[in-house]
Design a protein around this motif. Structure first.
Motif, PDB file in Angstrom:
ATOM      1  N   ALA A   1       0.686  -0.704   0.153  1.00  0.00           N
ATOM      2  CA  ALA A   1      -0.312  -0.040   0.030  1.00  0.00           C
ATOM      3  C   ALA A   1       0.885   1.415   0.123  1.00  0.00           C
ATOM      4  CB  ALA A   1      -0.999   0.155   1.053  1.00  0.00           C
TER       5      ALA A   1
ATOM      6  N   ALA B   1     -11.150   8.796  -1.814  1.00  0.00           N
ATOM      7  CA  ALA B   1     -10.579   7.770  -3.868  1.00  0.00           C
ATOM      8  C   ALA B   1     -10.829   8.443  -4.044  1.00  0.00           C
ATOM      9  CB  ALA B   1     -11.008   6.203  -3.327  1.00  0.00           C
TER      10      ALA B   1
ATOM     11  N   LEU C   1     -12.317   5.309   1.579  1.00  0.00           N
ATOM     12  CA  LEU C   1     -10.970   4.029   1.985  1.00  0.00           C
ATOM     13  C   LEU C   1     -10.555   4.305   3.257  1.00  0.00           C
ATOM     14  CD1 LEU C   1      -9.293   1.887   1.047  1.00  0.00           C
ATOM     15  CD2 LEU C   1      -7.676   2.800  -0.133  1.00  0.00           C
TER      16      LEU C   1
ATOM     17  N   ARG D   1       0.462   6.860   2.169  1.00  0.00           N
ATOM     18  CA  ARG D   1      -1.047   7.604   2.558  1.00  0.00           C
ATOM     19  C   ARG D   1      -1.585   6.723   3.240  1.00  0.00           C
ATOM     20  NH1 ARG D   1      -5.610  10.432  -1.542  1.00  0.00           N
ATOM     21  NH2 ARG D   1      -6.950  11.780   0.107  1.00  0.00           N
ATOM     22  N   ALA D   2      -2.171   5.320   2.344  1.00  0.00           N
ATOM     23  CA  ALA D   2      -3.246   4.547   2.474  1.00  0.00           C
ATOM     24  C   ALA D   2      -2.719   3.872   3.702  1.00  0.00           C
ATOM     25  CB  ALA D   2      -3.361   3.483   1.415  1.00  0.00           C
TER      26      ALA D   2
ATOM     27  N   HIS E   1      -3.526   6.314   6.968  1.00  0.00           N
ATOM     28  CA  HIS E   1      -4.885   6.360   6.980  1.00  0.00           C
ATOM     29  C   HIS E   1      -5.863   5.192   7.756  1.00  0.00           C
ATOM     30  CE1 HIS E   1      -6.212  10.182   5.369  1.00  0.00           C
ATOM     31  NE2 HIS E   1      -5.301   9.493   4.931  1.00  0.00           N
TER      32      HIS E   1
ATOM     33  N   THR F   1      -9.495  -2.995   6.306  1.00  0.00           N
ATOM     34  CA  THR F   1     -10.065  -1.959   5.847  1.00  0.00           C
ATOM     35  C   THR F   1     -11.220  -1.874   4.949  1.00  0.00           C
ATOM     36  OG1 THR F   1      -7.601  -2.287   5.354  1.00  0.00           O
ATOM     37  CG2 THR F   1      -8.854  -1.101   3.918  1.00  0.00           C
TER      38      THR F   1
ATOM     39  N   ALA G   1      -6.105   4.582  -4.920  1.00  0.00           N
ATOM     40  CA  ALA G   1      -6.155   5.130  -4.341  1.00  0.00           C
ATOM     41  C   ALA G   1      -5.160   3.665  -2.419  1.00  0.00           C
ATOM     42  CB  ALA G   1      -7.208   4.283  -3.520  1.00  0.00           C
ATOM     43  N   PHE G   2      -5.597   2.852  -2.875  1.00  0.00           N
ATOM     44  CA  PHE G   2      -5.176   2.059  -2.190  1.00  0.00           C
ATOM     45  C   PHE G   2      -3.223   2.154  -1.843  1.00  0.00           C
ATOM     46  CE2 PHE G   2      -3.096  -2.649  -0.849  1.00  0.00           C
ATOM     47  CZ  PHE G   2      -3.563  -2.232   0.629  1.00  0.00           C
TER      48      PHE G   2
END
Length: 292
Positions: free
Chosen positions: A74, A90, A104, A77-78, A81, A118, A273-274
């Motif tokens: 990942a 996302a 996400l 950033r992901a 979070h 997640t 996003a991931f």
């Protein structure tokens, strides 16, 4: 107070919890410059989690696998979070009249703590209501390699949930919110190289550990949900999906083509996003195809 006492006791006398979980979190924090683990994360192995009657040692093993795989695959950033338990935007899906945000993040933000680590969710941007959310855990495939375990797929909990979902599905050219977020998980699974995704059966679901009244309030017939979406019965978790390499096109008319374009947006933006920064130009191009 009760949780504090349970944590103190486990940290003091449970060698497996202390060396297998707390030491792991400390090492991961130092290696990846993460903030100290929050209470939710510290307590995860001590609370009912993911599967009915899952032993503490197995909870620790699965959690360790998830976070080890997450920091490998990942984006920072992901990771940040999900580690903190919050969420980020996302992508926006544009329907005929409304807009819907794909989000996400960690399970604390979506009240899905027991179902994985997640959550991917779809939110109506006008009402801010979450229409669907799917919660999952990165795991190891029995034959080796990577996999994804889906612990829950929930819809709207509003009093007018059925009407809300029907309206959103029509606005999204026939794309149901639950199918949108499930497709996003398959996109993430494909991104990390997983060829199978497992889903927890109704009989094995963690909410079976609750009292009868809570079960009736929270229970979803997951077996029907998974079967309807193409899963087949399989050990060890009840159901398995073959992870697609791209969204299957189904549109035979303009409405269907626009639905397929939205599916492409979900697929690409869930992956990016991931795993990293989305390709903004590609997203704008796809958005135009969905609404044009």
């Amino acid at each position: 107070m009760r949780d504090a006492l349970r944590f103190t006791r486990a940290a003091s006398i449970d060698q497996h919890y202390r060396s297998g979980w707390l030491a792991f979190l400390e090492a991961l924090t130092a290696a990846h410059a993460l903030p100290p683990a929050g209470v939710d994360l510290l307590m995860k192995p001590l609370n009912p989690y993911l599967l009915l009657n899952l032993p503490v040692g197995e909870r620790i093993r699965m959690l360790r696998n998830h976070y080890t795989m997450m920091v490998e695959s990942a984006s920072p950033r992901a990771v940040a979070h999900i580690w903190r338990g919050d969420a980020f935007d996302a992508s926006v899906l544009t329907g005929k009249t409304g807009s819907y945000m794909l989000l996400l993040g960690g399970t604390r933000a979506f009240l899905t703590r027991k179902e994985g680590e997640t959550t991917l969710a779809l939110r109506d941007e006008e009402t801010h209501e979450v229409l669907a959310k799917v919660t999952f855990l990165l795991t190891q495939a029995p034959e080796g390699g990577r996999g994804v375990l889906i612990g829950g797929l929930q819809g709207s909990r509003s009093d007018a949930a059925k009407q809300t979902i029907i309206r959103a599905t029509r606005d999204l050219h026939g794309l149901r919110p639950r199918d949108a977020v499930l497709l996003g998980v398959f996109a993430i699974a494909d991104q990390i190289g997983a060829r199978q995704a497992w889903a927890v059966s109704s009989a094995m679901h963690v909410h079976r550990a609750r009292d009868k009244r809570q079960q009736e309030r929270l229970f979803a017939d997951y077996d029907s949900v998974w079967l309807e979406r193409g899963a087949r019965g399989a050990l060890p978790f009840g159901w398995t999906f073959d992870v697609p390499v791209s969204p299957a096109p189904t549109g035979r008319n303009l409405q269907g083509q626009r639905r397929d374009a939205l599916k492409e947006i979900v697929w690409r933006t869930a992956r990016t996003a991931f795993a990293g920064t989305p390709d903004a130009a590609a997203v704008r191009c796809l958005a135009g195809a969905a609404t044009g």
